[in-house]
Every structure is written in C-alpha cells, then in structure tokens.
Design a protein around this motif. Structure first.
Motif, PDB file in Angstrom:
ATOM      1  N   ARG A 127      32.078  36.472 -33.882  1.00  0.00           N
ATOM      2  CA  ARG A 127      33.507  36.678 -34.128  1.00  0.00           C
ATOM      3  C   ARG A 127      34.316  36.906 -32.847  1.00  0.00           C
ATOM      4  N   PRO A 128      34.265  35.958 -31.914  1.00  0.00           N
ATOM      5  CA  PRO A 128      35.071  36.101 -30.696  1.00  0.00           C
ATOM      6  C   PRO A 128      36.552  35.878 -30.980  1.00  0.00           C
ATOM      7  N   ALA A 129      37.398  36.353 -30.062  1.00  0.00           N
ATOM      8  CA  ALA A 129      38.837  36.129 -30.206  1.00  0.00           C
ATOM      9  C   ALA A 129      39.178  34.663 -29.991  1.00  0.00           C
ATOM     10  N   ALA A 130      38.432  33.984 -29.128  1.00  0.00           N
ATOM     11  CA  ALA A 130      38.648  32.564 -28.851  1.00  0.00           C
ATOM     12  C   ALA A 130      37.425  32.010 -28.141  1.00  0.00           C
ATOM     13  N   VAL A 131      37.299  30.680 -28.175  1.00  0.00           N
ATOM     14  CA  VAL A 131      36.238  29.994 -27.444  1.00  0.00           C
ATOM     15  C   VAL A 131      36.905  29.038 -26.463  1.00  0.00           C
ATOM     16  N   LEU A 132      36.587  29.205 -25.182  1.00  0.00           N
ATOM     17  CA  LEU A 132      37.142  28.365 -24.122  1.00  0.00           C
ATOM     18  C   LEU A 132      36.011  27.510 -23.559  1.00  0.00           C
ATOM     19  N   ASN A 133      36.185  26.202 -23.624  1.00  0.00           N
ATOM     20  CA  ASN A 133      35.126  25.286 -23.219  1.00  0.00           C
ATOM     21  C   ASN A 133      35.556  24.499 -21.988  1.00  0.00           C
ATOM     22  N   ALA A 134      34.768  24.600 -20.924  1.00  0.00           N
ATOM     23  CA  ALA A 134      35.064  23.836 -19.716  1.00  0.00           C
ATOM     24  C   ALA A 134      34.897  22.342 -19.961  1.00  0.00           C
ATOM     25  N   ALA A 135      34.016  21.978 -20.895  1.00  0.00           N
ATOM     26  CA  ALA A 135      33.744  20.576 -21.212  1.00  0.00           C
ATOM     27  C   ALA A 135      34.458  20.185 -22.503  1.00  0.00           C
ATOM     28  N   ARG A 136      34.177  18.991 -22.982  1.00  0.00           N
ATOM     29  CA  ARG A 136      34.735  18.533 -24.257  1.00  0.00           C
ATOM     30  C   ARG A 136      33.795  18.931 -25.384  1.00  0.00           C
ATOM     31  N   SER A 137      34.328  19.576 -26.379  1.00  0.00           N
ATOM     32  CA  SER A 137      33.500  20.020 -27.494  1.00  0.00           C
ATOM     33  C   SER A 137      32.987  18.850 -28.317  1.00  0.00           C
ATOM     34  N   SER A 138      33.694  17.726 -28.260  1.00  0.00           N
ATOM     35  CA  SER A 138      33.239  16.474 -28.879  1.00  0.00           C
ATOM     36  C   SER A 138      33.517  15.346 -27.900  1.00  0.00           C
ATOM     37  N   SER A 139      32.442  14.774 -27.361  1.00  0.00           N
ATOM     38  CA  SER A 139      32.618  13.703 -26.375  1.00  0.00           C
ATOM     39  C   SER A 139      32.801  12.344 -27.032  1.00  0.00           C
ATOM     40  N   GLY A 140      32.495  12.243 -28.336  1.00  0.00           N
ATOM     41  CA  GLY A 140      32.573  10.964 -29.021  1.00  0.00           C
ATOM     42  C   GLY A 140      31.246  10.235 -29.106  1.00  0.00           C
ATOM     43  N   ARG A 141      30.165  10.818 -28.553  1.00  0.00           N
ATOM     44  CA  ARG A 141      28.855  10.165 -28.626  1.00  0.00           C
ATOM     45  C   ARG A 141      28.353  10.083 -30.059  1.00  0.00           C
ATOM     46  N   TYR A 142      28.534  11.166 -30.812  1.00  0.00           N
ATOM     47  CA  TYR A 142      28.080  11.227 -32.192  1.00  0.00           C
ATOM     48  C   TYR A 142      28.893  12.305 -32.907  1.00  0.00           C
ATOM     49  N   PRO A 143      28.931  12.303 -34.234  1.00  0.00           N
ATOM     50  CA  PRO A 143      29.762  13.266 -34.971  1.00  0.00           C
ATOM     51  C   PRO A 143      29.139  14.660 -35.037  1.00  0.00           C
ATOM     52  N   ASN A 144      29.219  15.394 -33.928  1.00  0.00           N
ATOM     53  CA  ASN A 144      28.672  16.752 -33.910  1.00  0.00           C
ATOM     54  C   ASN A 144      29.559  17.687 -34.725  1.00  0.00           C
ATOM     55  N   LEU A 145      28.930  18.645 -35.392  1.00  0.00           N
ATOM     56  CA  LEU A 145      29.629  19.478 -36.361  1.00  0.00           C
ATOM     57  C   LEU A 145      30.181  20.772 -35.782  1.00  0.00           C
ATOM     58  N   GLY A 146      29.838  21.089 -34.537  1.00  0.00           N
ATOM     59  CA  GLY A 146      30.223  22.375 -33.972  1.00  0.00           C
ATOM     60  C   GLY A 146      31.710  22.668 -33.961  1.00  0.00           C
ATOM     61  N   PRO A 147      32.547  21.781 -33.417  1.00  0.00           N
ATOM     62  CA  PRO A 147      33.986  22.066 -33.369  1.00  0.00           C
ATOM     63  C   PRO A 147      34.589  22.313 -34.753  1.00  0.00           C
ATOM     64  N   GLU A 148      34.163  21.541 -35.736  1.00  0.00           N
ATOM     65  CA  GLU A 148      34.688  21.719 -37.094  1.00  0.00           C
ATOM     66  C   GLU A 148      34.336  23.097 -37.639  1.00  0.00           C
ATOM     67  N   ILE A 149      33.126  23.561 -37.378  1.00  0.00           N
ATOM     68  CA  ILE A 149      32.698  24.880 -37.854  1.00  0.00           C
ATOM     69  C   ILE A 149      33.552  25.979 -37.224  1.00  0.00           C
ATOM     70  N   LEU A 150      33.815  25.873 -35.926  1.00  0.00           N
ATOM     71  CA  LEU A 150      34.627  26.879 -35.243  1.00  0.00           C
ATOM     72  C   LEU A 150      36.058  26.895 -35.773  1.00  0.00           C
ATOM     73  N   VAL A 151      36.641  25.713 -35.925  1.00  0.00           N
ATOM     74  CA  VAL A 151      38.026  25.628 -36.384  1.00  0.00           C
ATOM     75  C   VAL A 151      38.161  26.127 -37.820  1.00  0.00           C
ATOM     76  N   GLU A 152      37.213  25.740 -38.685  1.00  0.00           N
ATOM     77  CA  GLU A 152      37.261  26.183 -40.079  1.00  0.00           C
ATOM     78  C   GLU A 152      37.096  27.692 -40.192  1.00  0.00           C
ATOM     79  N   ALA A 153      36.413  28.290 -39.235  1.00  0.00           N
ATOM     80  CA  ALA A 153      36.230  29.747 -39.239  1.00  0.00           C
ATOM     81  C   ALA A 153      37.452  30.473 -38.687  1.00  0.00           C
ATOM     82  N   GLY A 154      38.457  29.709 -38.247  1.00  0.00           N
ATOM     83  CA  GLY A 154      39.670  30.326 -37.727  1.00  0.00           C
ATOM     84  C   GLY A 154      39.566  30.829 -36.302  1.00  0.00           C
ATOM     85  N   ILE A 155      38.579  30.341 -35.563  1.00  0.00           N
ATOM     86  CA  ILE A 155      38.406  30.762 -34.168  1.00  0.00           C
ATOM     87  C   ILE A 155      39.100  29.761 -33.258  1.00  0.00           C
TER      88      ILE A 155
END
Length: 401
Positions: free
Chosen positions: A59-87
C-alpha cells in the motif's frame, strides 16, 4: 493535467501523493521494506503480475518507475493491477529518479516528482486506465513476435541442455527421501496464498513433502506448516525459514558461482550447493522428479504463455523444458483442489453411524411410542435370557445359595 491525474486515480488529497522514498532497482527486494504511505521508486521495465501484487500489498502512496511499466513486448498485467488498486503510477522518469536518497520525502504532482522543498527531481508519464488499456492493446498486437522469440529461444535451450530432458539433472546426495512421496513445490508467485489455503485437506491427508523455492519457504510457514526442503539462491527467503530445520539446497550457476552460499554459511546452517541450469523453481521440480517423487503439485508456479514471458526470455525456456521433463507427474494446485476430495476412513464412517444410532435412540426415548417400544424390548430381552438359562439347566425361579 494534475487534477485529471488525481481524478482518474481516485486521489482526493494531494497529501496522499507524498511520502518517504524507498528506492531499489529490484522490486522484490524493495517490497521487503516498503511500508504503507511510502513512495516506491523502482527501475522495472514491464512490471509483472507478481511484482505488482507485492507492491499493492504494501500500500504505497505512489509507484515511480524509471523505466516503462509496459514496453509493448507482451501484455504484462502489472500496470493494470496497480492502477485498479488506486495506486498512482508514474512511468518513464529516467535514471535521475534512482538517484533519490532512500528516506527522502517526495511529492508526486501529476507527471512531476519534487522534493519536499519543491525542487523538480524528475518528470514522467502518469498512467491511468486509458493509457494502460492502450498499452495492453498494442502489446497484444505484437505478441506473435514474442511467441516466435520464445520458440527460437526454447529450441536453442533444448540443443544446449538436451541431457536434462533425456537423463535428468543428476540430483545431489540429499537426506530428504522423495521416493514414492507426493511433493508440494511452493513458489511465492501467482495466487500462492489462495492455492495453499484450498490444499489444506490434501496436505493433512497425504502429508506431502513441502519444498519452498526461496520465499516460498516463508509462504509454507505462514500457512502453518514446516518446509522439508528449501531450494534457491537464498535472496528472498527469511533467516527464520533457513533456520527452520529444512534441508537447504543452494542453487548455483553451472560455473559453480553460488550467490546464496555466503549467506547460509554466515547463518551456520547445513546446506548443499547444487550447480544446475534454469531457475530455482525448475531445479526444485527436477530434483523431486530425479529422486523418485510419485506426484509433484505446484503452487504459485508459471503455467501460461504470459506467465512465461513475465519471467523474461532468459528464464522461460528452462521452465518450458522442465514441464516437458516432469509433465507426467506435475499437477497444478488448482487441479488438485478440483479433483481431490477428503478421504473418509473406516473408523470415521463407524463413528458417523454410531452417532446416527445414538440420535435415533434419544429421539425415540423422548416419545410415548418410543418408551413403549423400549419397554416391550426390555421384556422381550428378559424372556430371552430366562429361556437360555433354563436351556442350560439354570432355573431362574430356583433359590440362590
């Protein structure tokens, strides 16, 4: 822009977007010390599902990523999980954000990351449902390219490691006896807590050997069990688990380098160093197979194409090869829960029948009809006893001396 970002994320107070920074380029290491209200600073291209779920749990206040959370290589689910959780998730901040000092207070203001004094430290791209959905759609379009790369990588791996497929890995001398036993291999991966919970009856009845892969050993302990063996490079397992009495197998590279050996030596626990190709998850399964396990039940492991891709191209080929090797013995935990039903022993059936008869007796005794039946049954029993006494020469009417 800032107001739009907050509205899409469901953030109602800008104070919710500030907190002390916790910085680590390896997400799984960061989540060990990330606390609610902290700002997670990571450098993680293509955030996978397991990492995202671990971040959400903190339950962090925010997640700051130096890289791209989705590079477009494949449909990774991580960013969607974070956004849906309201982070709040801000992407592509660049290497400068990794220079933030651990514990430094940060303020996330839309795309901008500032110090508590207002100094601009980095600027990136805020992510919301729309941007994540667009990235996922683009990644699905390019999935065929990744599938081709996966197939090519797997064939190359098979050529180099075909003896593993044909002859196994040649497990080291171990004190744990696998022969003829069920083995539960636990990885701290997809839905491992739910899988362990639904396997409670199976574990009680069959008493399988419990093998934890790194942090999977802690998952076993958290579920109320004790691991029989721990396999891994020892980078995500606790000291408590390593001291639990389980047999320790330190996974080393083929050239003999074993990053986890120093740690277990410092703890003073007995261990075996085992050089083997592939991931620790794969090695645990191959050891169980080579040592004669009857069945291997997998908890939290990788099964689908997207899960393989989540591991990265370097690891997915060995995982695929391992499935070919142990496929006849390997069952996913969800399959066990659907097929398995708790075994009822003979004494349990007898006890159930006795309880039913007792309940019937009590019910009859509470009615007039039942009392009459019991009275007649008692008289009949007395007559039967007297009959046999006369038959054997004992006159029930004769005086006793």
């Amino acid at each position: 822009m800032n107001a739009l970002f907050r509205r899409r994320q469901g953030v109602v107070d800008s104070a919710d977007l500030s907190g002390p920074a916790r910085v680590d380029s390896r997400t799984k290491n960061l989540t060990k010390r990330l606390r609610p209200g902290d700002v997670a600073v990571i450098d993680h291209e293509d955030i996978d599902r397991v990492s995202a779920e671990a971040l959400v749990a903190c339950r962090p206040a925010a997640v700051l990523n130096a890289a791209r959370s989705s590079s477009g290589r494949y449909p990774n689910l991580g960013p969607e999980i974070l956004v849906e959780a309201g982070i709040p998730l801000v992407d592509d901040l660049g290497a400068s954000v990794m220079a933030v000092k651990d514990g430094q207070r940060l303020v996330v203001d839309g795309p901008q990351v500032r110090s508590a004094a207002g100094e601009l430290l980095a600027e990136g791209a805020p992510q919301d449902r729309e941007t994540v959905a667009a990235a996922m759609a683009g990644a699905r379009d390019g999935l065929s390219t990744q599938l081709e790369a996966f197939a090519a990588n797997t064939m190359d791996y098979v050529q180099r490691e075909k003896e593993v497929l044909l002859d196994g890995i040649g497990a080291p001398d171990l004190r744990t006896a696998f022969e003829g036993r069920h083995v539960l291999v636990v990885v701290r991966g997809y839905h491992y807590k739910e899988d362990l919970a639904i396997l409670g009856s199976y574990i009680r009845d069959y008493r399988p050997l419990l093998v934890g892969v790194d942090g999977g050993a802690d998952a076993i302990i958290e579920a109320g069990y004790s691991p029989d063996m721990i396999v891994g490079d020892m980078d995500s397992v606790s000291d408590h688990a390593l001291r639990s009495g389980a047999e320790i197998v330190v996974h080393a590279y083929r050239d003999g380098r074993a990053p986890g050996r120093r740690r277990v030596e410092e703890l003073g626990v007995d261990h075996v160093v085992f050089p083997a190709t592939g991931t620790s998850e794969d090695v645990a399964m191959l050891i169980a197979d080579d040592c004669g396990a009857e069945l291997i039940v997998a908890v939290g492991t990788h099964n689908t194409l997207v899960e393989f891709l989540d591991k990265g191209r370097a690891g997915m080929a060995s995982t695929f090869l391992t499935r070919l090797r142990v496929g006849s013995k390997l069952v996913d935990a969800k399959g066990v829960s659907q097929l398995y039903r708790t075994r009822i022993s003979t004494w349990q059936l007898a006890l159930l029948a006795l309880a039913g008869l007792l309940a019937l007796f009590v019910a009859l005794a509470s009615t007039n009809v039942g009392q009459t039946i019991f009275g007649l049954s008692g008289a009949w029993w007395d007559d039967l006893v007297n009959f046999f006494r006369v038959l054997v020469g004992l006159d029930p009417s004769a005086p006793t001396t």
